[in-house]
Design a protein around this motif. Sequence first.
Motif, PDB file in Angstrom:
ATOM      1  N   ASP A 153      19.207  68.003-166.068  1.00  0.00           N
ATOM      2  CA  ASP A 153      18.609  67.638-164.786  1.00  0.00           C
ATOM      3  C   ASP A 153      18.810  68.813-163.833  1.00  0.00           C
ATOM      4  O   ASP A 153      19.800  69.540-163.925  1.00  0.00           O
ATOM      5  CB  ASP A 153      19.300  66.404-164.188  1.00  0.00           C
ATOM      6  CG  ASP A 153      19.090  65.148-165.014  1.00  0.00           C
ATOM      7  OD1 ASP A 153      18.054  65.044-165.712  1.00  0.00           O
ATOM      8  OD2 ASP A 153      19.970  64.264-164.959  1.00  0.00           O
ATOM      9  N   ILE A 154      17.897  68.965-162.907  1.00  0.00           N
ATOM     10  CA  ILE A 154      18.037  69.974-161.853  1.00  0.00           C
ATOM     11  C   ILE A 154      18.593  69.264-160.623  1.00  0.00           C
ATOM     12  O   ILE A 154      18.027  68.285-160.152  1.00  0.00           O
ATOM     13  CB  ILE A 154      16.687  70.641-161.512  1.00  0.00           C
ATOM     14  CG1 ILE A 154      16.084  71.287-162.762  1.00  0.00           C
ATOM     15  CG2 ILE A 154      16.860  71.646-160.382  1.00  0.00           C
ATOM     16  CD1 ILE A 154      16.908  72.405-163.351  1.00  0.00           C
ATOM     17  N   ILE A 155      19.713  69.756-160.137  1.00  0.00           N
ATOM     18  CA  ILE A 155      20.383  69.151-158.988  1.00  0.00           C
ATOM     19  C   ILE A 155      20.426  70.174-157.863  1.00  0.00           C
ATOM     20  O   ILE A 155      20.858  71.311-158.068  1.00  0.00           O
ATOM     21  CB  ILE A 155      21.808  68.703-159.351  1.00  0.00           C
ATOM     22  CG1 ILE A 155      21.758  67.657-160.465  1.00  0.00           C
ATOM     23  CG2 ILE A 155      22.536  68.167-158.124  1.00  0.00           C
ATOM     24  CD1 ILE A 155      23.110  67.303-161.041  1.00  0.00           C
ATOM     25  N   HIS A 156      19.966  69.752-156.681  1.00  0.00           N
ATOM     26  CA  HIS A 156      20.015  70.637-155.516  1.00  0.00           C
ATOM     27  C   HIS A 156      21.381  70.488-154.841  1.00  0.00           C
ATOM     28  O   HIS A 156      21.862  69.386-154.619  1.00  0.00           O
ATOM     29  CB  HIS A 156      18.903  70.299-154.515  1.00  0.00           C
ATOM     30  CG  HIS A 156      18.941  71.180-153.310  1.00  0.00           C
ATOM     31  ND1 HIS A 156      18.512  72.483-153.347  1.00  0.00           N
ATOM     32  CD2 HIS A 156      19.386  70.975-152.048  1.00  0.00           C
ATOM     33  CE1 HIS A 156      18.677  73.039-152.155  1.00  0.00           C
ATOM     34  NE2 HIS A 156      19.209  72.140-151.348  1.00  0.00           N
ATOM     35  N   GLN A 157      22.001  71.622-154.531  1.00  0.00           N
ATOM     36  CA  GLN A 157      23.287  71.621-153.835  1.00  0.00           C
ATOM     37  C   GLN A 157      23.119  72.362-152.514  1.00  0.00           C
ATOM     38  O   GLN A 157      22.536  73.450-152.481  1.00  0.00           O
ATOM     39  CB  GLN A 157      24.357  72.312-154.679  1.00  0.00           C
ATOM     40  CG  GLN A 157      24.644  71.588-155.963  1.00  0.00           C
ATOM     41  CD  GLN A 157      25.620  72.357-156.858  1.00  0.00           C
ATOM     42  OE1 GLN A 157      25.714  73.572-156.802  1.00  0.00           O
ATOM     43  NE2 GLN A 157      26.335  71.625-157.694  1.00  0.00           N
ATOM     44  N   HIS A 158      23.629  71.761-151.450  1.00  0.00           N
ATOM     45  CA  HIS A 158      23.614  72.384-150.122  1.00  0.00           C
ATOM     46  C   HIS A 158      25.030  72.338-149.556  1.00  0.00           C
ATOM     47  O   HIS A 158      25.712  71.318-149.663  1.00  0.00           O
ATOM     48  CB  HIS A 158      22.660  71.657-149.174  1.00  0.00           C
ATOM     49  CG  HIS A 158      22.742  72.181-147.774  1.00  0.00           C
ATOM     50  ND1 HIS A 158      22.114  73.342-147.392  1.00  0.00           N
ATOM     51  CD2 HIS A 158      23.416  71.731-146.693  1.00  0.00           C
ATOM     52  CE1 HIS A 158      22.398  73.575-146.115  1.00  0.00           C
ATOM     53  NE2 HIS A 158      23.177  72.612-145.673  1.00  0.00           N
ATOM     54  N   TYR A 159      25.451  73.448-148.951  1.00  0.00           N
ATOM     55  CA  TYR A 159      26.795  73.541-148.382  1.00  0.00           C
ATOM     56  C   TYR A 159      26.698  73.885-146.906  1.00  0.00           C
ATOM     57  O   TYR A 159      26.075  74.876-146.537  1.00  0.00           O
ATOM     58  CB  TYR A 159      27.627  74.587-149.132  1.00  0.00           C
ATOM     59  CG  TYR A 159      27.726  74.253-150.601  1.00  0.00           C
ATOM     60  CD1 TYR A 159      28.548  73.221-151.035  1.00  0.00           C
ATOM     61  CD2 TYR A 159      26.960  74.918-151.534  1.00  0.00           C
ATOM     62  CE1 TYR A 159      28.622  72.876-152.366  1.00  0.00           C
ATOM     63  CE2 TYR A 159      27.028  74.579-152.882  1.00  0.00           C
ATOM     64  CZ  TYR A 159      27.858  73.559-153.286  1.00  0.00           C
ATOM     65  OH  TYR A 159      27.922  73.208-154.597  1.00  0.00           O
ATOM     66  N   ASP A 160      27.285  73.035-146.072  1.00  0.00           N
ATOM     67  CA  ASP A 160      27.338  73.278-144.626  1.00  0.00           C
ATOM     68  C   ASP A 160      28.576  74.103-144.326  1.00  0.00           C
ATOM     69  O   ASP A 160      29.695  73.600-144.395  1.00  0.00           O
ATOM     70  CB  ASP A 160      27.393  71.946-143.853  1.00  0.00           C
ATOM     71  CG  ASP A 160      26.083  71.189-143.923  1.00  0.00           C
ATOM     72  OD1 ASP A 160      25.026  71.835-143.776  1.00  0.00           O
ATOM     73  OD2 ASP A 160      26.116  69.968-144.138  1.00  0.00           O
ATOM     74  N   LEU A 161      28.364  75.354-144.009  1.00  0.00           N
ATOM     75  CA  LEU A 161      29.459  76.271-143.739  1.00  0.00           C
ATOM     76  C   LEU A 161      29.563  76.517-142.240  1.00  0.00           C
ATOM     77  O   LEU A 161      28.557  76.542-141.537  1.00  0.00           O
ATOM     78  CB  LEU A 161      29.233  77.596-144.473  1.00  0.00           C
ATOM     79  CG  LEU A 161      29.074  77.476-145.988  1.00  0.00           C
ATOM     80  CD1 LEU A 161      28.745  78.831-146.593  1.00  0.00           C
ATOM     81  CD2 LEU A 161      30.326  76.900-146.618  1.00  0.00           C
ATOM     82  N   LYS A 162      30.786  76.710-141.758  1.00  0.00           N
ATOM     83  CA  LYS A 162      31.038  76.934-140.338  1.00  0.00           C
ATOM     84  C   LYS A 162      31.146  78.436-140.077  1.00  0.00           C
ATOM     85  O   LYS A 162      32.147  79.065-140.449  1.00  0.00           O
ATOM     86  CB  LYS A 162      32.334  76.237-139.925  1.00  0.00           C
ATOM     87  CG  LYS A 162      32.706  76.447-138.478  1.00  0.00           C
ATOM     88  CD  LYS A 162      34.044  75.810-138.167  1.00  0.00           C
ATOM     89  CE  LYS A 162      34.482  76.135-136.757  1.00  0.00           C
ATOM     90  NZ  LYS A 162      35.844  75.664-136.505  1.00  0.00           N
ATOM     91  N   PRO A 163      30.113  79.026-139.457  1.00  0.00           N
ATOM     92  CA  PRO A 163      30.188  80.464-139.168  1.00  0.00           C
ATOM     93  C   PRO A 163      31.346  80.758-138.217  1.00  0.00           C
ATOM     94  O   PRO A 163      31.614  80.000-137.285  1.00  0.00           O
ATOM     95  CB  PRO A 163      28.856  80.773-138.484  1.00  0.00           C
ATOM     96  CG  PRO A 163      27.965  79.623-138.816  1.00  0.00           C
ATOM     97  CD  PRO A 163      28.851  78.429-139.026  1.00  0.00           C
ATOM     98  N   PHE A 164      32.025  81.872-138.465  1.00  0.00           N
ATOM     99  CA  PHE A 164      33.072  82.326-137.566  1.00  0.00           C
ATOM    100  C   PHE A 164      32.412  83.228-136.537  1.00  0.00           C
ATOM    101  O   PHE A 164      31.898  84.299-136.863  1.00  0.00           O
ATOM    102  CB  PHE A 164      34.168  83.069-138.319  1.00  0.00           C
ATOM    103  CG  PHE A 164      35.200  83.684-137.425  1.00  0.00           C
ATOM    104  CD1 PHE A 164      35.963  82.889-136.583  1.00  0.00           C
ATOM    105  CD2 PHE A 164      35.404  85.046-137.399  1.00  0.00           C
ATOM    106  CE1 PHE A 164      36.927  83.442-135.741  1.00  0.00           C
ATOM    107  CE2 PHE A 164      36.354  85.610-136.577  1.00  0.00           C
ATOM    108  CZ  PHE A 164      37.112  84.812-135.742  1.00  0.00           C
ATOM    109  N   GLU A 165      32.403  82.785-135.303  1.00  0.00           N
ATOM    110  CA  GLU A 165      31.732  83.522-134.241  1.00  0.00           C
ATOM    111  C   GLU A 165      32.718  84.187-133.293  1.00  0.00           C
ATOM    112  O   GLU A 165      32.323  84.760-132.292  1.00  0.00           O
ATOM    113  CB  GLU A 165      30.785  82.583-133.491  1.00  0.00           C
ATOM    114  CG  GLU A 165      29.684  82.065-134.397  1.00  0.00           C
ATOM    115  CD  GLU A 165      28.859  80.955-133.778  1.00  0.00           C
ATOM    116  OE1 GLU A 165      29.245  80.439-132.711  1.00  0.00           O
ATOM    117  OE2 GLU A 165      27.840  80.601-134.377  1.00  0.00           O
TER     118      GLU A 165
END
Length: 176
Positions: A153-165
């Motif tokens: 199966d093809i599974i989409h993965q998304h990661y919410d990363l916190k940019p260091f500003e």
Amino acid sequence: MAIWYEVEKNKEGIKNFLGSNCEFHDYRIDRIEYVASKDYCDVYLSFCKTEGTVIRFVGLFDIHIHGDIDYEADWMFGSELFIQDNGRFIWINDENYGDDSSHIDDYKSYATWIEADRIFFAVTDGEQNPIEIPIYHIDRNVRSLNYDTNKYDIIHQHYDLKPFEGDFKDILKPKY
């Protein structure tokens, strides 16, 4: 996109950090730089000749480097990151026990590990210079074997990363 990201101190932040870096599967520790005068440590990990990751540990509490390693062959199976009862992160370059933190003492007996208040990371180029994070660290499709159908199966993965500003000059300071 940003170059440096901060690991958020919660389970979702840990999941995003590890997932966006494939849990560091098939990465290898190239070098560790400890800067006592500024209370931080950088761990440079390589993945291939063109890419890697640098993990910056700030507000250090403890470091253990396991030196009995065959550096030509010692590619990591993965790594784990936990938030301890004292509020500190502990990163371990092994994943024998999964996310079961009750085995931290076992890990400490044989693995490289670092305990710190904060963690930042950046993807690096082939010369280990931090670069803008490639989109495939944030969004990607992966093949996963479905054992019921014996097909992928093809599974989409998304990661919410916190940019260091911020500015590292403001946070890389000795404790004294």
